[in-house]
Motif scaffolding. Structure first.
Motif, PDB file in Angstrom:
ATOM      1  N   TRP A 135      18.931 -22.575 -45.426  1.00  0.00           N
ATOM      2  CA  TRP A 135      20.385 -22.529 -45.322  1.00  0.00           C
ATOM      3  C   TRP A 135      21.023 -22.505 -46.705  1.00  0.00           C
ATOM      4  O   TRP A 135      20.512 -23.105 -47.643  1.00  0.00           O
ATOM      5  N   LYS A 136      22.145 -21.778 -46.802  1.00  0.00           N
ATOM      6  CA  LYS A 136      22.824 -21.693 -48.098  1.00  0.00           C
ATOM      7  C   LYS A 136      24.286 -22.098 -47.951  1.00  0.00           C
ATOM      8  O   LYS A 136      24.899 -21.837 -46.928  1.00  0.00           O
ATOM      9  N   TRP A 137      24.833 -22.682 -49.016  1.00  0.00           N
ATOM     10  CA  TRP A 137      26.277 -22.913 -49.050  1.00  0.00           C
ATOM     11  C   TRP A 137      26.961 -21.559 -49.083  1.00  0.00           C
ATOM     12  O   TRP A 137      26.528 -20.662 -49.800  1.00  0.00           O
ATOM     13  N   THR A 138      28.029 -21.433 -48.318  1.00  0.00           N
ATOM     14  CA  THR A 138      28.698 -20.143 -48.259  1.00  0.00           C
ATOM     15  C   THR A 138      29.782 -20.068 -49.334  1.00  0.00           C
ATOM     16  O   THR A 138      30.164 -21.073 -49.919  1.00  0.00           O
ATOM     17  N   TYR A 139      30.273 -18.873 -49.529  1.00  0.00           N
ATOM     18  CA  TYR A 139      31.374 -18.651 -50.455  1.00  0.00           C
ATOM     19  C   TYR A 139      32.580 -19.431 -49.949  1.00  0.00           C
ATOM     20  O   TYR A 139      32.903 -19.359 -48.761  1.00  0.00           O
ATOM     21  N   PRO A 140      33.237 -20.222 -50.812  1.00  0.00           N
ATOM     22  CA  PRO A 140      34.335 -21.067 -50.328  1.00  0.00           C
ATOM     23  C   PRO A 140      35.382 -20.252 -49.568  1.00  0.00           C
ATOM     24  O   PRO A 140      35.828 -19.215 -50.048  1.00  0.00           O
ATOM     25  N   GLU A 189      40.183 -19.587 -50.189  1.00  0.00           N
ATOM     26  CA  GLU A 189      40.496 -18.759 -51.349  1.00  0.00           C
ATOM     27  C   GLU A 189      41.911 -19.071 -51.831  1.00  0.00           C
ATOM     28  O   GLU A 189      42.758 -19.527 -51.054  1.00  0.00           O
ATOM     29  N   ALA A 223      31.365 -17.814 -61.046  1.00  0.00           N
ATOM     30  CA  ALA A 223      30.845 -18.030 -59.690  1.00  0.00           C
ATOM     31  C   ALA A 223      31.717 -17.284 -58.688  1.00  0.00           C
ATOM     32  O   ALA A 223      31.236 -16.688 -57.731  1.00  0.00           O
ATOM     33  N   ARG A 224      33.018 -17.300 -58.920  1.00  0.00           N
ATOM     34  CA  ARG A 224      33.951 -16.644 -58.012  1.00  0.00           C
ATOM     35  C   ARG A 224      33.739 -15.135 -58.023  1.00  0.00           C
ATOM     36  O   ARG A 224      33.821 -14.477 -56.994  1.00  0.00           O
ATOM     37  N   ALA A 225      33.446 -14.603 -59.198  1.00  0.00           N
ATOM     38  CA  ALA A 225      33.231 -13.163 -59.306  1.00  0.00           C
ATOM     39  C   ALA A 225      31.785 -12.795 -58.999  1.00  0.00           C
ATOM     40  O   ALA A 225      31.394 -11.637 -59.139  1.00  0.00           O
ATOM     41  N   LYS A 226      30.984 -13.782 -58.603  1.00  0.00           N
ATOM     42  CA  LYS A 226      29.565 -13.577 -58.294  1.00  0.00           C
ATOM     43  C   LYS A 226      28.790 -13.041 -59.500  1.00  0.00           C
ATOM     44  O   LYS A 226      27.848 -12.272 -59.343  1.00  0.00           O
ATOM     45  N   GLN A 238      32.308 -26.426 -54.639  1.00  0.00           N
ATOM     46  CA  GLN A 238      31.825 -25.496 -53.615  1.00  0.00           C
ATOM     47  C   GLN A 238      31.391 -24.171 -54.226  1.00  0.00           C
ATOM     48  O   GLN A 238      30.406 -23.573 -53.806  1.00  0.00           O
ATOM     49  N   TYR A 239      32.154 -23.719 -55.225  1.00  0.00           N
ATOM     50  CA  TYR A 239      31.780 -22.472 -55.891  1.00  0.00           C
ATOM     51  C   TYR A 239      30.450 -22.631 -56.620  1.00  0.00           C
ATOM     52  O   TYR A 239      29.615 -21.741 -56.610  1.00  0.00           O
ATOM     53  N   ARG A 242      28.026 -24.773 -55.964  1.00  0.00           N
ATOM     54  CA  ARG A 242      26.928 -24.879 -54.994  1.00  0.00           C
ATOM     55  C   ARG A 242      26.569 -23.504 -54.457  1.00  0.00           C
ATOM     56  O   ARG A 242      25.397 -23.157 -54.314  1.00  0.00           O
ATOM     57  N   TYR A 243      27.610 -22.734 -54.158  1.00  0.00           N
ATOM     58  CA  TYR A 243      27.392 -21.391 -53.640  1.00  0.00           C
ATOM     59  C   TYR A 243      26.584 -20.580 -54.651  1.00  0.00           C
ATOM     60  O   TYR A 243      25.583 -19.950 -54.305  1.00  0.00           O
ATOM     61  N   ASN A 278      22.931 -21.738 -54.901  1.00  0.00           N
ATOM     62  CA  ASN A 278      22.156 -21.317 -53.721  1.00  0.00           C
ATOM     63  C   ASN A 278      21.832 -19.835 -53.775  1.00  0.00           C
ATOM     64  O   ASN A 278      20.725 -19.417 -53.441  1.00  0.00           O
ATOM     65  N   GLU A 279      22.814 -19.023 -54.194  1.00  0.00           N
ATOM     66  CA  GLU A 279      22.575 -17.583 -54.264  1.00  0.00           C
ATOM     67  C   GLU A 279      21.495 -17.271 -55.291  1.00  0.00           C
ATOM     68  O   GLU A 279      20.625 -16.435 -55.057  1.00  0.00           O
TER      69      GLU A 279
END
Lengths: 190, 511
Positions: free
Chosen positions: A170-175, A178, B390-393, B424-425, B427-428, B431-432
């Motif tokens: 499982w992965k944390w999703t994009y917040p 926005e 992170a927001r812009a990946k 949250q960003y 962590r995202y 994880n990615e």
């Protein structure tokens, strides 16, 4: 006049020797760009690009015979990475090659398997285990989801199932929250 | 006694007094326990029981699988009613493998064997710890046996640090444990000190817990262990922050704390270690703070596997205005999807949070580049840069700004005037990056296997050709001899038998 000609001639000769030596001494085996393209490709070896595997496709891209948007499993991310590597503009996936799908896993219905070994020969990564007239099974860890085993099966006992989500993958999703300018404006109004 | 303040940090709301006034109470025995087999970092334990098996209190029901893993035990006696997937406390709200036990109420123990640790080989002692299921109870649940092995990272441990800081708001389980069971904690520290032979043992406790500091100081009298009060500043209980505070040492970005001669354990871990070694009792219970919008906030000693809902009921039930049920503190914890999930070794606090505790979850506004996040970051990072990337990946760039040094403490989100969910960003993004790494490894494996297959096919082809060349007599001889019918039948038979030997080959040829 003579001096200049001799000096330039000597200089040219020396540079030529140096270049010749470098060409032999620092010779690069193979084409490094092929390796780097191959490293980006997903290695499913599915052949959807129209080539016999990821490596032949990488070679074709390197010599300009194939475009960078022919790999459905690599998807958009793969195309972007290839475009970046080769200094080209990314483009959408060529629909002739297929569509990007979620990751799948081949599963053999072992009750119906007749042990014909046809799928074993089709599997590009040797991920199917079995022997003639004995039940076959897919080694889930090794399966790349290329679907090449589906067509040869005479009794259609192989199914592609989506990889089941598990707590360990499982992965944390994009917040989701926005930046919302509208709500900020609404708050300011209050 | 000098302290070395770390960068950033916060003064947060405390909310400690709600739950730290009453003594720890044992929770009532539930009717049914759901014991997850994954209560630690690392590989999930392998189940040792099946449906219908009777189990005794403390019986091992999950076998550690691999080096980084820990055992799981039956918290009380009863009968196994299922070994299946059940909802567990996890941010995803997903299910995981659990052993469900129908409690018989008799509390019959297995035979408990205390261990004389001083006469045991260190590796045997670590095995005892592993099989007792001892993991870090601060919330990270890393198997302690692994941490008790310096494995060449340093010659000798300089500092053994016991973490009693408990810096998160609301949480008081370690506070109560230190007040009430200090001598047992110190007995556990003896075991750690015996195994790791540190030059110095330091116990860090935030100075808003004077009773705990006094109790620990009294228990440590004459042992040479030093109790050091640290200023109340979140996140002083982070391993890196506490290490910096007490020793002024900082581990390298890609290194471990043992590289700088420091190892850190939670005080509750030391307590369970003492129970495991001196009493032969594996980890089957823990202290849980049940607080927030419940009628009687308190600390309960809870059997692992007890559903959260029963603990809420035992604390008088929910009060009005509960918005979220959170496991862990308000800063580092996560919201639960269901209150029937079981207590695990990681459950230090159950917080029934009201709207006023959830200021972070309001709609985010654009970043105004104020830099407040940078001022509070205890890891000395640039949270704003990390956020943009992170927001812009742009994960590469995020890693250039040391994304993986982020401890996800939540200070940046806490102070953000635009209420951006920064953590949250991060962590995202983490994880990615991990997922991409895994994909890459899988692709590499597939490439190798494909390569090996091509080589094998080529080899087989050549072998077949060589065989054919051998069998087929030279042309001139054949013309001279003129093949008789019997000879060709023999040839055919031979070919058939060789085909039977390797069916794959035969079919490949047919194809």
């Amino acid at each position: 006049m003579m001096v200049a000609a001799v000096a330039l001639g000597l200089l040219a000769g020396a540079s030529g020797l140096l270049l010749g030596f470098a060409a032999v001494r620092f010779r690069v085996e193979g084409d490094p760009i092929v390796e780097r393209i191959d490293a980006i490709l997903p290695q499913t070896q599915c052949g959807q690009c129209g080539f016999a595997g990821c490596r032949p496709y990488a070679e074709a891209i390197a010599v300009g015979e194939a475009d960078i948007n022919q790999c459905p499993p690599g998807g958009e991310n793969g195309i972007v990475a290839l475009a970046e590597l080769l200094g080209r503009d990314p483009k959408p996936l060529n629909p002739e090659n297929g569509a990007e799908k979620p990751k799948m896993l081949a599963v053999i219905d072992e009750q119906n398997c007749i042990g014909c070994t046809l799928c074993i020969q089709a599997c590009p990564v040797d991920a199917i285990l079995g022997a003639a007239k004995h039940m076959h099974t897919v080694i889930a860890k090794e399966c790349t989801g290329c679907e090449l085993c589906l067509a040869p099966c005479p009794v259609d006992c192989i199914q592609m199932l989506p990889v089941t989500p598990a707590i360990s993958t499982w992965k944390w999703t994009y917040p989701m929250a926005e930046t919302k300018v509208e709500s900020a404006a609404a708050e300011a109004a209050v | 006694m000098r302290l070395f303040p770390f960068h950033g940090g916060l003064k947060t709301v405390r909310h400690k007094t709600e739950s730290n006034r009453q003594a720890i109470r044992a929770a009532a025995l539930p009717k049914r326990l759901i014991v997850p087999l994954r209560q630690h970092v690392g590989a999930i334990a392998k189940p040792l029981v099946k449906t219908g098996d009777p189990v005794l209190k403390g019986q091992r029901i999950g076998q550690p699988d691999g080096y980084v893993s820990a055992a799981v035990h039956a918290p009380t006696s009863g009968v196994v009613i299922a070994v299946d997937q059940q909802p567990v406390p996890h941010p995803s709200g997903m299910t995981d493998w659990c052993v469900s036990i129908e409690v018989d109420g008799e509390e019959r123990w297995i035979e408990r064997c205390p261990v004389d640790y001083q006469h045991l080989h260190p590796s045997d002692l670590r095995n005892v710890v592993r099989n007792a299921g001892v993991v870090g109870l601060g919330g990270a649940v890393f198997p302690s046996a692994v941490k008790m092995n310096l494995s060449g990272h340093c010659e000798r441990l300089e500092h053994l640090i016991l973490n009693g800081a408990e810096c998160e708001p609301w949480m008081t389980c370690d506070d109560r444990l230190m007040r009430e069971r200090a001598p047992e904690i110190v007995a556990g520290i003896h075991i750690l000190a015996h195994l790791l032979a540190p030059r110095e043992v330091l116990i860090g406790i935030e100075d808003d817990k004077p009773e705990a500091i006094a109790a620990m100081a009294a228990a440590c009298a004459g042992t040479g262990y030093e109790v050091r009060p640290v200023p109340t500043r979140y996140p002083s209980g982070g391993v890196k922050q506490l290490t910096k505070l007490l020793t002024n040492k900082e581990a390298p970005t890609d290194g471990r704390s043992t590289d700088i001669g420091v190892q850190c354990f939670n005080v509750a871990t030391a307590y369970t270690l003492h129970r495991a070694i001196h009493h032969g009792e594996p980890v089957i219970s823990r202290i849980v703070t049940v607080t927030g919008h419940v009628k009687q906030p308190q600390n309960l000693e809870v059997l692992l596997g007890t559903p959260f809902a029963e603990l809420i009921a035992e604390s008088g039930g929910y009060q009005d205005g509960v918005q979220r049920l959170i496991m862990g503190g308000p800063l580092m914890g996560f919201a639960l999807h269901d209150d029937r999930v079981p207590v695990t070794k990681a459950t230090n606090c159950i917080l029934a949070a009201g709207a006023e505790d959830l200021a972070l979850e309001q709609p985010a506004m654009p970043c105004i580049r104020c830099g407040a996040c940078m001022d509070v970051c205890p890891a000395d990072l640039l949270p704003q840069q990390l956020y943009w990337h992170a927001r812009a990946k742009e994960f590469d760039k995020a890693q250039d700004y040391h994304l993986f040094s982020c401890i996800e403490c939540g200070c940046c989100s806490y102070v953000c005037p635009s209420r951006i969910p920064l953590v949250q960003y991060y962590r995202y993004a983490k994880n990615e990056i991990w997922a991409q790494e895994k994909e890459k490894q899988k692709a590499e494996l597939a490439r190798q296997r494909h390569q090996a297959r091509l080589e094998r096919l080529e080899r087989e082809k050549q072998e077949r050709e060589a065989k054919l060349r051998q069998k087929a007599p030279p042309r001139s001889d054949a013309a001279a001899e003129k093949p008789t019918p019997t000879a060709s039948i023999a040839h055919a038979k031979e070919a058939a038998s060789s085909a039977a030997d390797s069916p794959t080959e035969a079919i490949a040829r047919d194809a």
